[in-house]
Design a protein around this motif. Structure first.
Motif, PDB file in Angstrom:
ATOM      1  N   UNK A 240       0.836  -1.204   0.000  1.00 42.44           N
ATOM      2  CA  UNK A 240       0.000   0.000   0.000  1.00 42.44           C
ATOM      3  C   UNK A 240       0.872   1.255   0.000  1.00 42.44           C
ATOM      4  N   UNK A 241       0.267   2.381  -0.365  1.00 42.72           N
ATOM      5  CA  UNK A 241       1.002   3.647  -0.410  1.00 42.72           C
ATOM      6  C   UNK A 241       1.558   3.995   0.970  1.00 42.72           C
ATOM      7  N   UNK A 242       2.737   4.538   0.998  1.00 45.64           N
ATOM      8  CA  UNK A 242       3.351   4.941   2.259  1.00 45.64           C
ATOM      9  C   UNK A 242       2.660   6.182   2.813  1.00 45.64           C
ATOM     10  N   UNK A 243       2.729   6.327   4.118  1.00 41.46           N
ATOM     11  CA  UNK A 243       2.147   7.489   4.774  1.00 41.46           C
ATOM     12  C   UNK A 243       2.828   8.763   4.307  1.00 41.46           C
TER      13      UNK A 243
ATOM     14  N   UNK B 127      -0.185   4.074   9.403  1.00 43.58           N
ATOM     15  CA  UNK B 127      -0.816   5.392   9.511  1.00 43.58           C
ATOM     16  C   UNK B 127      -0.805   5.849  10.973  1.00 43.58           C
ATOM     17  N   UNK B 128      -0.808   7.165  11.205  1.00 44.28           N
ATOM     18  CA  UNK B 128      -0.969   7.638  12.583  1.00 44.28           C
ATOM     19  C   UNK B 128      -2.339   7.184  13.112  1.00 44.28           C
TER      20      UNK B 128
ATOM     21  N   UNK C 151       3.771   6.943  21.651  1.00 46.37           N
ATOM     22  CA  UNK C 151       4.803   6.032  21.132  1.00 46.37           C
ATOM     23  C   UNK C 151       4.393   5.468  19.787  1.00 46.37           C
ATOM     24  N   UNK C 152       3.207   4.846  19.744  1.00 46.57           N
ATOM     25  CA  UNK C 152       2.717   4.310  18.473  1.00 46.57           C
ATOM     26  C   UNK C 152       1.263   4.700  18.213  1.00 46.57           C
ATOM     27  N   UNK C 153       0.759   5.636  18.983  1.00 48.24           N
ATOM     28  CA  UNK C 153      -0.613   6.138  18.804  1.00 48.24           C
ATOM     29  C   UNK C 153      -0.805   7.360  19.691  1.00 48.24           C
TER      30      UNK C 153
ATOM     31  N   UNK D  33       4.897   8.000  15.311  1.00 45.42           N
ATOM     32  CA  UNK D  33       3.941   7.020  15.814  1.00 45.42           C
ATOM     33  C   UNK D  33       3.474   6.085  14.702  1.00 45.42           C
ATOM     34  N   UNK D  34       3.395   6.585  13.471  1.00 44.56           N
ATOM     35  CA  UNK D  34       2.986   5.738  12.353  1.00 44.56           C
ATOM     36  C   UNK D  34       4.029   4.658  12.084  1.00 44.56           C
TER      37      UNK D  34
END
Length: 368
Positions: A175-178, A279-280, A297-299, A327-328
């Motif tokens: 999939x497309x990168x953020x 994604x964030x 950290x991740x969200x 975070x993403x």
């Protein structure tokens, strides 16, 4: 292994997707899995249906007319007693079926999802009793919160293995990168049903304040009086198309509310999909969500019921692109631990330890 499930192949439900991917991953771990599900309509091509659900390798799925609420599992067990009796492993995510197998002397292992329902329906006492007697080997709750409830009810902590839900991480590789530059007016994609307990008011506020474009997939039809009338609406999509839609999203909102029935013990598949998408993520600050993601950290975690707090979190990511990227990227790395193959490996290792066998992790479980 005999895997007994009651999810209908013709329907699109998270529990069906989870069951199929777990069984498929167990098969890749070297286990000979025969999965029984309710008989599907003749017009349904099971191989094509499995592909639509993202299961691309061969999986031995058998439809049985006798898996039906009107019969209970007793009729199925009587008719298939030889196959079930000869199996080295018996596995299910349906607690009453696990209890019935245990009552018949058929040792089995059971995933535990809705602990609240188990208690309300009077199943907790026989579940724990059969577990302590050894007729139910491993209890496999989907969250640490669920595990604590089971242990408090008398389950043997040494035979409780926590296995959160999962995701096919590899399906998100293409999939497309953020792109943080799109956060000026981000596209927010929500896949699945949307209700008050799933945070409908949050998406309404996003639209009303114009901080993003909302796309709803499979969330129902437009109502003229609906606060979501300006959302882009799409019909339901097959499970294999879900990664592509996350690729069209610029951030993911997961606004489960404290009122949702499974809030105390849930492990929503949507959270792991969001992590794999890179994604964030902005998610409800709930105990079961904190088992998987960590604030900043991740969200970003926010008060589930405060719709303005969700807007503030979106604006924070818009104004702090480095935080959004951090975070993403961390969520994507952390998703690796929740790939279906890792989930299956953990479950099978727990069963192997309980039975005094060599762990499957010695050889590993390949991805599809």
């Amino acid at each position: 292994m005999i895997y007994l499930g009651r999810s209908r192949l013709q329907r699109l439900r998270a529990n069906l997707v989870q069951s199929l991917h777990t069984a498929s991953a167990m098969s890749r771990c070297g286990v000979d899995v025969r999965m029984y599900l309710p008989q599907w309509p003749r017009r349904l091509d099971p191989a094509r249906r499995l592909s639509e659900l993202g299961v691309n390798e061969a999986l031995n799925v058998v439809g049985s007319f006798w898996i039906h609420p009107r019969f209970g599992v007793g009729t199925f067990l009587r008719i298939h007693r030889r196959a079930v009796g000869r199996a080295d492993l018996r596995y299910t995510r349906v607690v009453p079926w696990s209890i019935e197998m245990a009552r018949r002397g058929l040792v089995n292992h059971v995933e535990v999802h809705n602990v609240q329902q188990i208690g309300d329906e009077g199943q907790m006492e026989p579940l724990v009793a059969h577990h302590r007697a050894g007729a139910i080997g491993m209890l496999i709750p989907i969250s640490r919160s669920a595990a604590r409830i089971l242990v408090e009810a008398g389950a043997d902590a040494d035979r409780v293995h926590v296995a959160p839900s999962g995701v096919d991480v590899g399906a998100y590789d293409g999939i497309a990168r953020f792109d943080a530059d799109r956060l000026d007016h981000p596209r927010v994609v929500h896949i699945g049903q949307l209700s008050d307990e799933r945070g409908r008011h949050v998406f309404e506020r996003v639209i009303r304040q114009g901080v993003g474009e909302v796309t709803l997939i499979g969330a129902g039809t437009r109502d003229a009086a609906d606060g979501l009338r300006d959302a882009v609406r799409m019909p339901p999509v097959p499970a294999k198309a879900v990664p592509g839609w996350y690729g069209r999203s610029d951030l993911v909102l997961i606004p489960y509310q404290p009122s949702i029935r499974t809030v105390a013990t849930m492990s929503p598949m949507k959270l792991f999909e969001a992590m794999a998408s890179g994604r964030p993520i902005i998610a409800s600050d709930l105990a079961t969500v904190r088992e998987i993601v960590e604030h900043e950290r991740n969200a970003l975690l926010v008060d589930a019921e405060d719709s303005q707090a969700w807007i503030a979190a979106i604006e924070r990511l818009r104004d702090d692109r480095d935080l959004a990227r951090t975070i993403a990227e961390q969520a994507r790395r952390d998703a690796e631990a929740y790939d279906w193959s890792r989930r299956a490996e953990g479950i099978l290792d727990a069963i192997a330890r309980q039975q005094g066998l060599a762990p499957v992790s010695a050889t590993g479980c390949p991805r599809p």
